[in-house]
Design an enzyme around this catalytic site. Structure first.
Site, PDB file in Angstrom:
ATOM      1  CG  ASN A  10      -1.685   1.224   1.454  1.00  0.00           C
ATOM      2  OD1 ASN A  10      -1.800   2.048   0.537  1.00  0.00           O
ATOM      3  ND2 ASN A  10      -2.254   1.380   2.645  1.00  0.00           N
ATOM      4  CD1 TRP A  11       3.629   1.040  -2.624  1.00  0.00           C
ATOM      5  CD2 TRP A  11       3.403   1.835  -4.701  1.00  0.00           C
ATOM      6  NE1 TRP A  11       4.289   0.188  -3.484  1.00  0.00           N
ATOM      7  CE2 TRP A  11       4.172   0.657  -4.763  1.00  0.00           C
ATOM      8  CE3 TRP A  11       3.131   2.512  -5.896  1.00  0.00           C
ATOM      9  CZ2 TRP A  11       4.670   0.129  -5.960  1.00  0.00           C
ATOM     10  CZ3 TRP A  11       3.619   2.003  -7.087  1.00  0.00           C
ATOM     11  CH2 TRP A  11       4.383   0.826  -7.125  1.00  0.00           C
ATOM     12  CE  LYS A  12       0.072   3.179   4.676  1.00  0.00           C
ATOM     13  NZ  LYS A  12       0.198   3.232   6.117  1.00  0.00           N
ATOM     14  CG  HIS A  95      -5.623   1.694   5.439  1.00  0.00           C
ATOM     15  ND1 HIS A  95      -5.134   2.657   6.286  1.00  0.00           N
ATOM     16  CD2 HIS A  95      -4.618   0.802   5.251  1.00  0.00           C
ATOM     17  CE1 HIS A  95      -3.885   2.360   6.600  1.00  0.00           C
ATOM     18  NE2 HIS A  95      -3.550   1.234   5.990  1.00  0.00           N
ATOM     19  CD  GLU A  97      -2.600   5.298   6.881  1.00  0.00           C
ATOM     20  OE1 GLU A  97      -2.664   5.385   5.643  1.00  0.00           O
ATOM     21  OE2 GLU A  97      -1.633   4.782   7.484  1.00  0.00           O
ATOM     22  CD  GLU A 167      -3.323  -2.808   7.497  1.00  0.00           C
ATOM     23  OE1 GLU A 167      -2.262  -3.118   6.974  1.00  0.00           O
ATOM     24  OE2 GLU A 167      -3.864  -1.710   7.339  1.00  0.00           O
ATOM     25  N   GLY A 173       2.694   2.137  10.737  1.00  0.00           N
ATOM     26  CA  GLY A 173       3.600   3.264  10.550  1.00  0.00           C
ATOM     27  C   GLY A 173       4.309   3.683  11.823  1.00  0.00           C
ATOM     28  CB  SER A 213       5.559  -1.827  11.778  1.00  0.00           C
ATOM     29  OG  SER A 213       5.133  -0.502  12.044  1.00  0.00           O
ATOM     30  N   GLY A 234       3.030  -1.255   4.224  1.00  0.00           N
ATOM     31  CA  GLY A 234       3.036   0.166   3.883  1.00  0.00           C
ATOM     32  C   GLY A 234       4.452   0.625   3.590  1.00  0.00           C
ATOM     33  N   GLY A 235       5.109   1.171   4.598  1.00  0.00           N
ATOM     34  CA  GLY A 235       6.437   1.777   4.437  1.00  0.00           C
ATOM     35  C   GLY A 235       7.436   0.911   3.688  1.00  0.00           C
TER      36      GLY A 235
HETATM   37  P1  PGA Z   1       3.088   0.169   7.572  1.00  0.00           P
HETATM   38  O1  PGA Z   1       1.602   0.373   6.963  1.00  0.00           O
HETATM   39  O2  PGA Z   1       3.614  -1.110   7.007  1.00  0.00           O
HETATM   40  O3  PGA Z   1       3.841   1.376   7.129  1.00  0.00           O
HETATM   41  O4  PGA Z   1       2.914   0.091   9.063  1.00  0.00           O
HETATM   42  C1  PGA Z   1       0.731  -0.727   6.835  1.00  0.00           C
HETATM   43  C2  PGA Z   1      -0.583  -0.275   6.269  1.00  0.00           C
HETATM   44  O5  PGA Z   1      -0.995   0.860   6.523  1.00  0.00           O
HETATM   45  O6  PGA Z   1      -1.250  -1.027   5.544  1.00  0.00           O
END
Ligand code: PGA
Length: 250
Positions: A10-12, A95, A97, A167, A173, A213, A234-235
């Site tokens: 997930n590149w956000k 998600h 966020e 999640e 993050g 993470s 994500g990251g």
């Molecule tokens: P992260 O994000 O790996 O940066 O913690 C995961 C996600 O939001 O799906």
């Protein structure tokens, strides 16, 4: 049938179109595994160029969100049919966020799941508790209400297109990761909930990814858990090297 492992990135709200296409091609070129599914979720602008650059290859492309109407006067929104036509096969739904910054609820998650299915997309529904909820021992109650709300009205026959992601919000993050055991326990709880809400066949077939993470150093431990069917990254999905290392750990 064993559940096929999925590694999703997930590149956000990161990467320009050009950067997205370059990253996708580095990942596709470095990918040697054919025994698992790899999904990339770029930003909306980059989705079609990334999908076109990957066409004929094994890497799948998904949206990060969708609106629940198929078309109409909804300025700024993107629909399921638009995503599908742009080359997406999957779409993230609810998600954390989206829940945290954009006020999404179980009700809108349910509308989005239905819209994704209607458009022929596979919804990847995200659920998870906050740190305060975990500390108050409310993890299971939170998962239960998120799942029952977002999957309200869903028929068991539609579940072959459904993917879930556990999640924990406190691990996204933040560098904090659920322990392998915490992840497996939450996944086992979700699977038992699926068996009760639908049936055993659904519970055994729906994939549950872990997210929060995930990085090369912890991926193998998490992916080795019997109830974990993949990861949502994500990251660490923003570099081909670390994302490919996570895939190798599966
Ligand atoms: P992260 O994000 O790996 O940066 O913690 C995961 C996600 O939001 O799906």
């Amino acid at each position: 049938m064993p559940r096929k492992i999925m590694v999703a990135g997930n590149w956000k709200m990161r990467n320009t179109v050009e950067e997205s296409v370059a990253l996708a091609s580095q990942i596709a070129q470095g990918l040697t595994r054919r025994d698992l599914e790899v999904l990339l979720c770029p930003g909306f602008l980059a989705l079609e160029p990334v999908a076109l650059s990957l066409s004929n290859g094994p890497v799948l492309v998904g949206g990060q969100n969708l609106y629940w109407q198929d078309q109409g006067a909804y300025t700024g929104e993107v629909s399921g049919p638009q995503l599908k036509a742009a080359g997406a096969s999957h779409v993230l739904v609810a998600h954390s966020e989206r829940r945290q910054h954009f006020g999404e609820s179980e009700k809108t998650a349910a509308l989005r799941v239905q819209a994704a299915l209607r458009a022929g997309l596979r919804p990847l529904l995200c659920v998870g508790e906050t740190q305060a909820e975990r500390q108050a021992d409310q993890t299971q109650g939170v998962l239960e209400s998120q799942l029952s709300g977002a999957l309200a009205g869903l028929a068991a026959s539609a579940c072959d297109r459904l993917i879930l992601a556990y999640e924990p919000v406190w691990a996204i993050g933040t560098g904090l990761t659920a322990t392998d055991q915490q992840a497996n326990d939450a996944h086992a709880f979700i699977r038992a909930w699926l068996a009760g809400r639908f049936d055993k066949a659904v519970a055994n077939s729906v994939r549950i990814l872990y997210g929060g993470s995930v990085k090369p150093a912890n991926a193998a431990g998490i992916l080795n858990q019997p109830e974990v069917d993949g990861v949502l990254v994500g990251g660490a999905s923003l570099s081909a090297q670390s994302f490919l290392a996570i895939i190798q750990a599966a």
